[in-house]
Design an enzyme around this catalytic site. Structure first.
Site, PDB file in Angstrom:
ATOM      1  N   SER A  50      -6.500  -0.432   6.163  1.00 17.77           N
ATOM      2  CA  SER A  50      -5.311  -0.567   4.980  1.00 17.77           C
ATOM      3  C   SER A  50      -4.305  -1.841   5.123  1.00 17.77           C
ATOM      4  CB  SER A  50      -4.290   0.464   5.080  1.00 17.77           C
ATOM      5  OG  SER A  50      -3.757   0.657   6.439  1.00 17.77           O
ATOM      6  N   LYS A  94       4.298   5.017   4.494  1.00 19.57           N
ATOM      7  CA  LYS A  94       4.465   3.801   4.415  1.00 19.57           C
ATOM      8  C   LYS A  94       5.711   3.365   3.552  1.00 19.57           C
ATOM      9  CE  LYS A  94      -0.362   3.193   5.035  1.00 19.57           C
ATOM     10  NZ  LYS A  94      -1.698   2.499   4.608  1.00 19.57           N
TER      11      LYS A  94
END
Length: 178
Positions: free
Chosen positions: A81, A124
Site C-alpha cells: 500500500s 488509515k
C-alpha cells in the site's frame, strides 16, 4: 507521508529519501518486509521511466545512489500500500520540489503508474485525521469502501482525493513541478 494499517488501527509513516554521489545503488531501510521492498523497487522503476516528464535527468540513477528510509523504530512495516507514497518521495527528491504540508496517501503502484486499491481504508483515514493530516490521497477504486465505511462526520475537516494514477497523486501532493 504514507498511511498504514496496524493491529491497533491506522497510522502514518514518514518516508525519507536522499541521494548521494555514486551510481546504481538503491538502499532501503526501516525494518521493511519483502512486499514493501517490492513497492520501493516498482516506484523507482516508474520514476526512472518517467524522468523526462518531470524534468529529472534520465541518467540520475547512473550518477547517484538512492536511499529510502521508513523510520518507526522496530515496528515491522509490510504490505502492498505504499507505492504511491514512494513515487511521491522520489519525485519530490529528484525535482527538489517539497511536498505540500499535511498531505498523506495510500495506494499500491503498478509499473504503468496505475494506483491500485488497498485494504484498511477506514483505519488509515481515521489514523490520518488523528495525526493532523488535512488531505488524503486514496486509490479511486477504494471510493466505494470510503463511502460505505466512513460517515461524513468522521471525516469532517479532511479533504479526500481519489486518484487513478501516479501523475494525479503527484499533482496533488507536489503541486506544479518546476
Amino acid at each position: 507521508v504514507g498511511l498504514v494499517w496496524t493491529p491497533a488501527g491506522g497510522d502514518i509513516v514518514f518516508i525519507e529519501a536522499s541521494t548521494m554521489r555514486g551510481g546504481k545503488q538503491f538502499t532501503m531501510t526501516g525494518h521493511l518486509g519483502e512486499v514493501m521492498q517490492e513497492s520501493m523497487r516498482a516506484a523507482l522503476s516508474w520514476v526512472r521511466s518517467h524522468a523526462d516528464e518531470y524534468g529529472i535527468d534520465p541518467d540520475f540513477f547512473r550518477k547517484q545512489d538512492i536511499h529510502i528510509h521508513v523510520p518507526s523504530g522496530a515496528i515491522p512495516k509490510d504490505g502492498p500500500s505504499a507505492g504511491v507514497a514512494m513515487v511521491t518521495a522520489l519525485v519530490s527528491l529528484l525535482t527538489n520540489t517539497p511536498l505540500r504540508p499535511r498531505v498523506a496517501m495510500t495506494g499500491e503502484i503498478s509499473l504503468s503508474g496505475v494506483v491500485l486499491p488497498v485494504g484498511g481504508i477506514k483505519e488509515k483515514v481515521l489514523g490520518a485525521k488523528r495525526a493532523g493530516i488535512r488531505e488524503v490521497i486514496l486509490p479511486s477504486e477504494n471510493e466505494a469502501n470510503f463511502k460505505e465505511d466512513l460517515q461524513p462526520d468522521l471525516v469532517e475537516g479532511l479533504k479526500i482525493h481519489f486518484v487513478r494514477n501516479a501523475q494525479q497523486a503527484l499533482e496533488i501532493a507536489l503541486g506544479k513541478i518546476e
